[in-house]
Motif scaffolding. Structure first.
Motif, PDB file in Angstrom:
ATOM      1  N   GLU A 265      28.011  36.750  18.743  1.00  0.00           N
ATOM      2  CA  GLU A 265      27.783  35.418  19.289  1.00  0.00           C
ATOM      3  C   GLU A 265      26.544  34.774  18.665  1.00  0.00           C
ATOM      4  N   ALA A 269      26.649  31.477  16.490  1.00  0.00           N
ATOM      5  CA  ALA A 269      25.797  30.356  16.874  1.00  0.00           C
ATOM      6  C   ALA A 269      24.969  29.879  15.690  1.00  0.00           C
ATOM      7  N   LYS A 272      27.343  28.084  13.296  1.00  0.00           N
ATOM      8  CA  LYS A 272      27.661  26.775  13.871  1.00  0.00           C
ATOM      9  C   LYS A 272      26.473  25.832  13.729  1.00  0.00           C
TER      10      LYS A 272
END
Length: 360
Positions: A265, A269, A272
């Motif tokens: 994650e 992140a 992104k």
């Protein structure tokens, strides 16, 4: 032993006769013997003294009094009947033979239920009973060790002793404790007892307290109940240990999975974030180009709107004047007119090399 005054009188008379005889025989005289004043008065007071002595002996032997200490009450028994009002701490008299006083301890007492070989009854002033053996919900043997703190209530002590006797602990507290513990613990499986220890301890204490307090006259007050130990069979202990190891391994794997998930994650992140950054930067650049183009178009429009026919005619005259000056210097130059207009903007020197120039 009483003093006989006649004895002293007879002795005095004999002494008088002996003195007379001595005088007659030898001429020596002896004075008569006189009774001391103490013995003369003793006969008169002997009755009172004897009565006092007898009373002292009775008080020492019969001891018709009792001293009740703090943390105790006295129960006066008259011809076998218990008086309902207890004797408070202090000095109290009673009639020997007809009455007696039973001293009862009302301080907090303890009963320890524990698994030991030597159960002599009391351990350092604490009553010791065997641990409570129980069968769990599946019939496996379990032992419960606990400590119960309680005390006899002073106001009802005479009734309690008259009803239950001096061994009231074995008739009131002990049976209730064992019954409640068996009823509560017997509903659980042995392997569930350690994990539900607090729940079981609360149920045991509440059950013991409710059952004793609902007795007539509320003879005993339960101060506290502490569940100290749950003794399980060895195979149950081994099973619990295996389950704990498995749970720890499962927790470790779960932690590793959670950690890997968190790392993924985190990377997602970050990616992104980078993509959003690039998109924002590209959009910013595009917006800048758009804004610049719009500004340029607006400027061009303003310039175009400002080119009136008169202004253009004036610029044409100015340019024509510059070309005229140029032709004076170089007569071989050629003038080209802009398509759609008559204002020359290019000239070429035909003698040398071709030169292109824009005149604004």
């Amino acid at each position: 032993m009483p003093i006989d005054n006649d004895y002293f009188k007879n002795r005095q008379q004999q002494n008088n006769r002996g003195a007379n005889n001595s005088n007659n025989e030898g001429g020596n005289y002896q004075p008569p013997f006189e009774t001391p004043e103490f013995f003369k008065n003793f006969g008169k007071q002997s009755g009172t003294i004897y009565a006092i002595l007898i009373l002292i002996v009775i008080l020492v032997v019969a001891k018709p009094f009792v001293i009740i200490n703090s943390g105790e009450v006295g129960i006066k028994v008259t011809t076998g009947k218990y008086e309902k009002i207890p004797l408070e701490p202090g000095f109290h008299m009673y009639i020997p033979i007809i009455q007696k006083v039973i001293t009862v301890d009302t301080k907090v007492r303890l009963i320890n239920y524990k698994s030991v070989q030597d159960l002599s009854g009391y351990d350092s002033g604490i009553r010791v009973n065997p641990a409570i053996n129980i069968l769990d919900a599946r019939g496996l043997p379990v032992a419960i060790e606990l400590t119960v703190q309680y005390r006899l209530l002073p106001h009802g002590a005479p009734t309690t002793i008259a009803t239950w006797g001096l061994s009231w602990e074995d008739k009131i507290v002990n049976p209730v404790v064992r019954d409640i513990v068996r009823n509560v613990v017997g509903k659980y499986k042995a392997e569930d007892l350690p994990t539900k220890r607090n729940e079981i301890a609360t149920k045991i204490e509440n059950g013991i307290r409710e059952n004793i307090e609902k007795l007539e006259g509320k003879p005993v007050s339960i101060e506290s109940v502490q569940l100290r130990e749950i003794v399980l069979p060895q195979k149950i202990k081994d099973q619990i240990e295996r389950v704990q190891i498995a749970n720890q391994e499962a927790q470790r794997v779960k932690y590793e999975v959670q950690r890997a998930k968190q790392e993924a994650e985190k990377k997602a992140a970050l990616a992104k974030g980078e993509a959003d950054k690039a998109r924002i930067e590209a959009k910013g650049r595009a917006d800048a180009v758009t804004i610049e183009a719009a500004a340029q178009a607006k400027a061009n429009k303003i310039i175009a709107d400002s080119l009136t026919p008169k202004l253009l005619k004036m610029q044409q005259i100015e340019v024509q004047g510059k070309f005229n000056e140029a032709l004076k210097v170089n007569k071989d130059a050629k003038i080209f007119l802009t398509p759609g207009g008559s204002t020359p903007n290019i000239w070429v020197d035909t003698k040398d090399r071709a030169i292109q120039s824009g005149i604004k």
